[in-house]
Scaffold this active site. Structure first.
Site, PDB file in Angstrom:
ATOM      1  N   ASP A 118      -8.994  11.501 -16.778  1.00 43.81           N
ATOM      2  CA  ASP A 118      -9.639  10.609 -15.818  1.00 43.81           C
ATOM      3  C   ASP A 118     -10.360  11.493 -14.797  1.00 43.81           C
ATOM      4  O   ASP A 118     -11.465  11.966 -15.064  1.00 43.81           O
ATOM      5  CB  ASP A 118      -8.541   9.730 -15.207  1.00 43.81           C
ATOM      6  CG  ASP A 118      -9.052   8.640 -14.293  1.00 43.81           C
ATOM      7  OD1 ASP A 118     -10.160   8.151 -14.513  1.00 43.81           O
ATOM      8  OD2 ASP A 118      -8.337   8.264 -13.345  1.00 43.81           O
ATOM      9  N   GLU A 147      -3.140  15.080 -24.908  1.00 44.95           N
ATOM     10  CA  GLU A 147      -3.106  14.189 -23.742  1.00 44.95           C
ATOM     11  C   GLU A 147      -3.531  12.778 -24.138  1.00 44.95           C
ATOM     12  O   GLU A 147      -4.197  12.593 -25.152  1.00 44.95           O
ATOM     13  CB  GLU A 147      -4.074  14.721 -22.669  1.00 44.95           C
ATOM     14  CG  GLU A 147      -3.412  15.256 -21.423  1.00 44.95           C
ATOM     15  CD  GLU A 147      -2.752  14.198 -20.546  1.00 44.95           C
ATOM     16  OE1 GLU A 147      -2.367  13.117 -21.020  1.00 44.95           O
ATOM     17  OE2 GLU A 147      -2.614  14.471 -19.348  1.00 44.95           O
ATOM     18  N   ASP A 175       0.343   3.265 -19.763  1.00 43.90           N
ATOM     19  CA  ASP A 175       1.073   2.220 -19.031  1.00 43.90           C
ATOM     20  C   ASP A 175       0.349   1.762 -17.776  1.00 43.90           C
ATOM     21  O   ASP A 175      -0.526   2.442 -17.240  1.00 43.90           O
ATOM     22  CB  ASP A 175       2.436   2.745 -18.590  1.00 43.90           C
ATOM     23  CG  ASP A 175       2.320   3.738 -17.429  1.00 43.90           C
ATOM     24  OD1 ASP A 175       1.584   4.738 -17.576  1.00 43.90           O
ATOM     25  OD2 ASP A 175       2.926   3.494 -16.370  1.00 43.90           O
ATOM     26  N   LYS A 225       4.465  10.828 -20.217  1.00 44.10           N
ATOM     27  CA  LYS A 225       4.873  10.028 -21.341  1.00 44.10           C
ATOM     28  C   LYS A 225       3.705   9.522 -22.168  1.00 44.10           C
ATOM     29  O   LYS A 225       3.851   9.186 -23.342  1.00 44.10           O
ATOM     30  CB  LYS A 225       5.655   8.792 -20.832  1.00 44.10           C
ATOM     31  CG  LYS A 225       6.873   9.110 -20.027  1.00 44.10           C
ATOM     32  CD  LYS A 225       7.425   7.784 -19.444  1.00 44.10           C
ATOM     33  CE  LYS A 225       8.455   8.046 -18.388  1.00 44.10           C
ATOM     34  NZ  LYS A 225       8.828   6.799 -17.685  1.00 44.10           N
ATOM     35  N   GLY A 226       2.535   9.402 -21.528  1.00 41.62           N
ATOM     36  CA  GLY A 226       1.421   8.662 -22.110  1.00 41.62           C
ATOM     37  C   GLY A 226       0.994   9.040 -23.521  1.00 41.62           C
ATOM     38  O   GLY A 226       0.519   8.199 -24.272  1.00 41.62           O
ATOM     39  N   LYS A 233     -12.672   9.437 -19.526  1.00 48.97           N
ATOM     40  CA  LYS A 233     -13.561   8.633 -18.677  1.00 48.97           C
ATOM     41  C   LYS A 233     -14.490   9.609 -17.958  1.00 48.97           C
ATOM     42  O   LYS A 233     -14.205  10.025 -16.833  1.00 48.97           O
ATOM     43  CB  LYS A 233     -12.746   7.884 -17.614  1.00 48.97           C
ATOM     44  CG  LYS A 233     -11.877   6.751 -18.096  1.00 48.97           C
ATOM     45  CD  LYS A 233     -11.226   6.080 -16.880  1.00 48.97           C
ATOM     46  CE  LYS A 233      -9.969   5.349 -17.234  1.00 48.97           C
ATOM     47  NZ  LYS A 233      -9.210   4.911 -16.052  1.00 48.97           N
ATOM     48  N   PHE A 249      -9.416   0.605 -15.989  1.00 51.34           N
ATOM     49  CA  PHE A 249      -8.021   1.008 -16.164  1.00 51.34           C
ATOM     50  C   PHE A 249      -7.489   0.416 -17.460  1.00 51.34           C
ATOM     51  O   PHE A 249      -7.488  -0.786 -17.651  1.00 51.34           O
ATOM     52  CB  PHE A 249      -7.159   0.587 -14.971  1.00 51.34           C
ATOM     53  CG  PHE A 249      -5.828   1.274 -14.993  1.00 51.34           C
ATOM     54  CD1 PHE A 249      -5.689   2.571 -14.521  1.00 51.34           C
ATOM     55  CD2 PHE A 249      -4.714   0.634 -15.524  1.00 51.34           C
ATOM     56  CE1 PHE A 249      -4.463   3.224 -14.578  1.00 51.34           C
ATOM     57  CE2 PHE A 249      -3.482   1.281 -15.589  1.00 51.34           C
ATOM     58  CZ  PHE A 249      -3.361   2.580 -15.109  1.00 51.34           C
ATOM     59  N   VAL A 250      -7.045   1.289 -18.340  1.00 53.63           N
ATOM     60  CA  VAL A 250      -6.634   0.834 -19.671  1.00 53.63           C
ATOM     61  C   VAL A 250      -5.135   1.013 -19.900  1.00 53.63           C
ATOM     62  O   VAL A 250      -4.497   1.866 -19.282  1.00 53.63           O
ATOM     63  CB  VAL A 250      -7.417   1.579 -20.781  1.00 53.63           C
ATOM     64  CG1 VAL A 250      -8.885   1.185 -20.743  1.00 53.63           C
ATOM     65  CG2 VAL A 250      -7.269   3.096 -20.674  1.00 53.63           C
TER      66      VAL A 250
HETATM   67  P1  IMP Z   1      -6.295  12.443 -13.932  1.00 53.80           P
HETATM   68  O1  IMP Z   1      -5.398  13.478 -13.307  1.00 53.80           O
HETATM   69  O2  IMP Z   1      -7.032  11.634 -12.892  1.00 53.80           O
HETATM   70  O3  IMP Z   1      -7.223  13.007 -14.981  1.00 53.80           O
HETATM   71  O4  IMP Z   1      -5.365  11.371 -14.609  1.00 53.80           O
HETATM   72  C1  IMP Z   1      -4.663  11.685 -15.704  1.00 53.80           C
HETATM   73  C2  IMP Z   1      -3.432  10.826 -15.858  1.00 53.80           C
HETATM   74  O5  IMP Z   1      -3.486   9.604 -15.126  1.00 53.80           O
HETATM   75  C3  IMP Z   1      -3.331  10.455 -17.308  1.00 53.80           C
HETATM   76  O6  IMP Z   1      -2.633  11.437 -18.034  1.00 53.80           O
HETATM   77  C4  IMP Z   1      -2.657   9.114 -17.251  1.00 53.80           C
HETATM   78  O7  IMP Z   1      -1.262   9.309 -17.247  1.00 53.80           O
HETATM   79  C5  IMP Z   1      -3.102   8.518 -15.947  1.00 53.80           C
HETATM   80  N1  IMP Z   1      -4.253   7.606 -16.145  1.00 53.80           N
HETATM   81  C6  IMP Z   1      -5.546   7.834 -15.814  1.00 53.80           C
HETATM   82  N2  IMP Z   1      -6.328   6.793 -16.130  1.00 53.80           N
HETATM   83  C7  IMP Z   1      -5.515   5.884 -16.711  1.00 53.80           C
HETATM   84  C8  IMP Z   1      -5.740   4.574 -17.279  1.00 53.80           C
HETATM   85  O8  IMP Z   1      -6.855   4.022 -17.343  1.00 53.80           O
HETATM   86  N3  IMP Z   1      -4.635   3.958 -17.768  1.00 53.80           N
HETATM   87  C9  IMP Z   1      -3.385   4.511 -17.734  1.00 53.80           C
HETATM   88  N4  IMP Z   1      -3.141   5.722 -17.228  1.00 53.80           N
HETATM   89  C10 IMP Z   1      -4.187   6.405 -16.713  1.00 53.80           C
HETATM   90 MG    MG Z   2      -1.068  11.494 -19.295  1.00 50.36          MG
END
Ligand code: IMP
Ligand code: MG
Length: 183
Positions: free
Chosen positions: A105, A101, A161, A45-46, A133, A154-155
């Site tokens: 992260d 996206e 969300d 959803k983000g 990040k 964490f944002v």
């Molecule tokens: P990754 O798989 O660790 O790269 O994380 C990606 C997903 O985790 C993103 O698409 C977000 O939905 C969620 N996410 C990662 N960091 C944050 C944050 O700081 N705030 C909110 N959602 C996050």
């Molecule tokens: Mg996402």
């Protein structure tokens, strides 16, 4: 307590966000042509709010499709086990695809999504993420268009969300410590 009171600080303000989204749109306009029939793939959803603003700034012809993915893990850490909860409507074979996206992260979610999409033989596959990040990266995923590189915090807000809350905030903010620890 009002949700605004849960925000420790604003990392990227509303005007700064809008200005950068417009710049990203100019870069995307320059990278594709009308003939490419660009397909934006929004990862829900983000990314929904970012997509809405980005589309309104694009001048090249494009279409949109949506994917819902969920990564198993705790509230603030993705595990790398990604499930596709809702898949694309479109067949992307031969299409120019740009994944939209909210944030990269660890890179695990995007790594999974792009591997999956690549098996469908798109003509090209690129990534646009509002936030990144870099210090948290566990898997190296090439991101072609990045809005802002942010520190390891964490944002929330602008579609992002914490426990499904705060997506409506018009800025990118950092949550207060006590909000995490309470959950
Ligand atoms: P990754 O798989 O660790 O790269 O994380 C990606 C997903 O985790 C993103 O698409 C977000 O939905 C969620 N996410 C990662 N960091 C944050 C944050 O700081 N705030 C909110 N959602 C996050
Ligand atoms: Mg996402």
């Amino acid at each position: 307590m009002a949700q605004r009171d849960d925000v420790a600080k604003i990392l990227v303000g509303e005007h700064q966000l809008q200005a950068r989204v417009a710049e990203l749109a100019r870069a995307i306009d320059g990278a594709y042509s009308d003939d490419d029939r660009l397909l934006l793939v929004c990862v829900l959803k983000g990314a929904f709010m970012f997509l809405g603003d980005l589309m309104r700034q694009l001048t090249i012809r494009h279409e949109v499709d949506f994917m819902v993915v969920s990564s198993y893990g705790d509230a603030t850490e993705s595990s790398g086990v990604v499930r596709i909860l809702l898949d694309l409507e479109q067949n992307i074979a031969g299409r120019h695809v740009l994944v939209v996206e909210d944030i990269v992260d660890s890179g695990r979610t995007l790594d999974y999504v792009t591997r999956n999409l690549r098996t469908r033989r798109p003509a090209s596959l690129r990534i646009c993420s509002l936030l990144s990040k870099p210090s948290r990266r566990a898997i190296d995923v090439p991101v072609d268009f990045v809005g802002f590189e942010i520190p390891d915090e964490f944002v929330i807000g602008y579609g992002l969300d914490f426990a499904e809350q705060y997506r409506n905030l018009p800025f990118i903010g950092v949550l207060k410590e006590e909000i995490y620890s309470a959950s």
